[in-house]
Design a protein around this motif. Sequence first.
Motif, PDB file in Angstrom:
ATOM      1  N   UNK A  64     -27.318  44.656   5.598  1.00  0.00           N
ATOM      2  CA  UNK A  64     -27.103  43.385   6.229  1.00  0.00           C
ATOM      3  C   UNK A  64     -25.711  43.176   6.902  1.00  0.00           C
ATOM      4  N   UNK A  65     -25.718  42.543   8.102  1.00  0.00           N
ATOM      5  CA  UNK A  65     -24.744  42.473   8.816  1.00  0.00           C
ATOM      6  C   UNK A  65     -23.481  41.423   8.073  1.00  0.00           C
ATOM      7  N   UNK A  66     -22.253  41.662   8.502  1.00  0.00           N
ATOM      8  CA  UNK A  66     -21.164  40.804   7.925  1.00  0.00           C
ATOM      9  C   UNK A  66     -21.309  39.416   8.792  1.00  0.00           C
ATOM     10  N   UNK A  67     -20.705  38.363   7.884  1.00  0.00           N
ATOM     11  CA  UNK A  67     -20.824  37.136   8.534  1.00  0.00           C
ATOM     12  C   UNK A  67     -19.542  37.091   9.183  1.00  0.00           C
ATOM     13  N   UNK A  68     -19.688  36.383  10.547  1.00  0.00           N
ATOM     14  CA  UNK A  68     -18.425  36.305  11.333  1.00  0.00           C
ATOM     15  C   UNK A  68     -18.107  34.736  11.579  1.00  0.00           C
ATOM     16  N   UNK A  69     -19.228  34.000  11.684  1.00  0.00           N
ATOM     17  CA  UNK A  69     -19.010  32.437  11.904  1.00  0.00           C
ATOM     18  C   UNK A  69     -19.146  31.718  10.549  1.00  0.00           C
ATOM     19  N   UNK A  70     -18.144  30.734  10.123  1.00  0.00           N
ATOM     20  CA  UNK A  70     -18.262  29.928   9.046  1.00  0.00           C
ATOM     21  C   UNK A  70     -18.336  28.767   9.526  1.00  0.00           C
ATOM     22  N   UNK A  71     -19.808  28.278   9.538  1.00  0.00           N
ATOM     23  CA  UNK A  71     -20.023  26.977  10.415  1.00  0.00           C
ATOM     24  C   UNK A  71     -21.276  26.492   9.449  1.00  0.00           C
ATOM     25  N   UNK A  72     -21.839  25.410  10.356  1.00  0.00           N
ATOM     26  CA  UNK A  72     -23.040  24.500   9.675  1.00  0.00           C
ATOM     27  C   UNK A  72     -24.405  25.472   9.689  1.00  0.00           C
ATOM     28  N   UNK A  73     -24.377  26.607  10.424  1.00  0.00           N
ATOM     29  CA  UNK A  73     -25.722  27.697  10.299  1.00  0.00           C
ATOM     30  C   UNK A  73     -25.368  28.337   9.122  1.00  0.00           C
ATOM     31  N   UNK A  74     -24.247  28.663   8.754  1.00  0.00           N
ATOM     32  CA  UNK A  74     -23.956  29.703   7.558  1.00  0.00           C
ATOM     33  C   UNK A  74     -24.315  28.551   6.144  1.00  0.00           C
ATOM     34  N   UNK A  75     -23.826  27.252   6.460  1.00  0.00           N
ATOM     35  CA  UNK A  75     -23.992  26.347   5.241  1.00  0.00           C
ATOM     36  C   UNK A  75     -25.649  26.236   5.115  1.00  0.00           C
ATOM     37  N   UNK A  76     -26.370  26.073   6.081  1.00  0.00           N
ATOM     38  CA  UNK A  76     -27.845  25.483   6.153  1.00  0.00           C
ATOM     39  C   UNK A  76     -28.358  27.008   5.550  1.00  0.00           C
ATOM     40  N   UNK A  77     -28.126  28.047   6.031  1.00  0.00           N
ATOM     41  CA  UNK A  77     -28.703  29.369   5.411  1.00  0.00           C
ATOM     42  C   UNK A  77     -28.399  29.527   3.780  1.00  0.00           C
ATOM     43  N   UNK A  78     -27.147  29.232   3.623  1.00  0.00           N
ATOM     44  CA  UNK A  78     -26.716  29.122   1.940  1.00  0.00           C
ATOM     45  C   UNK A  78     -27.624  28.138   1.126  1.00  0.00           C
ATOM     46  N   UNK A  79     -27.717  26.954   1.872  1.00  0.00           N
ATOM     47  CA  UNK A  79     -28.648  25.988   1.051  1.00  0.00           C
ATOM     48  C   UNK A  79     -30.083  26.537   1.228  1.00  0.00           C
ATOM     49  N   UNK A  80     -30.544  27.184   1.898  1.00  0.00           N
ATOM     50  CA  UNK A  80     -32.054  27.786   1.921  1.00  0.00           C
ATOM     51  C   UNK A  80     -32.172  28.512   0.915  1.00  0.00           C
ATOM     52  N   UNK A  81     -31.273  29.431   0.695  1.00  0.00           N
ATOM     53  CA  UNK A  81     -30.988  30.400  -0.184  1.00  0.00           C
ATOM     54  C   UNK A  81     -30.986  29.947  -1.570  1.00  0.00           C
ATOM     55  N   UNK A  82     -30.243  28.941  -1.734  1.00  0.00           N
ATOM     56  CA  UNK A  82     -30.150  28.295  -3.070  1.00  0.00           C
ATOM     57  C   UNK A  82     -31.445  27.597  -3.532  1.00  0.00           C
ATOM     58  N   UNK A  83     -32.121  26.954  -2.388  1.00  0.00           N
ATOM     59  CA  UNK A  83     -33.381  26.113  -2.768  1.00  0.00           C
ATOM     60  C   UNK A  83     -34.599  27.224  -3.107  1.00  0.00           C
ATOM     61  N   UNK A  84     -34.428  28.618  -2.177  1.00  0.00           N
ATOM     62  CA  UNK A  84     -35.419  29.618  -2.665  1.00  0.00           C
ATOM     63  C   UNK A  84     -35.233  30.126  -4.174  1.00  0.00           C
ATOM     64  N   UNK A  85     -33.666  30.364  -4.603  1.00  0.00           N
ATOM     65  CA  UNK A  85     -33.297  30.748  -5.856  1.00  0.00           C
ATOM     66  C   UNK A  85     -33.977  29.952  -6.954  1.00  0.00           C
ATOM     67  N   UNK A  86     -33.839  28.460  -6.534  1.00  0.00           N
ATOM     68  CA  UNK A  86     -34.458  27.662  -7.680  1.00  0.00           C
ATOM     69  C   UNK A  86     -35.942  27.859  -7.612  1.00  0.00           C
ATOM     70  N   UNK A  87     -36.577  27.881  -6.425  1.00  0.00           N
ATOM     71  CA  UNK A  87     -37.960  27.684  -6.409  1.00  0.00           C
ATOM     72  C   UNK A  87     -38.689  28.962  -7.033  1.00  0.00           C
ATOM     73  N   UNK A  88     -38.025  30.286  -7.240  1.00  0.00           N
ATOM     74  CA  UNK A  88     -38.400  31.225  -7.736  1.00  0.00           C
ATOM     75  C   UNK A  88     -37.854  31.561  -9.349  1.00  0.00           C
ATOM     76  N   UNK A  89     -37.115  30.617  -9.432  1.00  0.00           N
ATOM     77  CA  UNK A  89     -36.287  30.926 -10.906  1.00  0.00           C
ATOM     78  C   UNK A  89     -35.533  32.267 -10.894  1.00  0.00           C
TER      79      UNK A  89
END
Length: 165
Positions: free
Chosen positions: A18-43
């Motif tokens: 995976x590539x390093x994250x360079x931009x700490x913005x709303x796009x990153x926050x949305x991706x982190x939210x998607x990741x957390x929702x997926x984590x919960x969905x699959x336990x």
Amino acid sequence: MPAQSLLFYPDPRLRLPAASVEAFDDVLRAAADDLFEALKAVSALGLTLPHLGRLQRVMVVRLEPGDPATTYVNPEIVWASPERAPQMEGSVSMPGVTDLVERATQVRLRFQDLDGTVREESAAGFRAACLQHEIDQLDGIFWIDRLSRLRRERAVKRFGKLRRP
């Protein structure tokens, strides 16, 4: 984020770094939210953006359902103890298959939070193993790559049998 968007073994993207994250913005926050929702969905206990087909160095770890999740951006292990111990591991990308993987019993990692602030964390035991597992995934190392050739072949064969209709 629906569980169907997860990548499943043997998708070649699971073995890409995976590539390093360079931009700490709303796009990153949305991706982190998607990741957390997926984590919960699959336990899951931990999940990386590469599990969702996005090759960025972001992972979320939550070892207990009621615990708060921690988001790690650009994590790296800066120290690992020489002592090793086996832990049972598996992956949401290869459901139904587990095996023992030897890992360092203690680690210290450096990462950034969603605002880009550099942080460090030390972990031992099961948490240390989970962090190493997810960082491996960010490095393009799928968990079965840590098994002997024979155990890896058996794991792939078991998964193939589980996937048959």
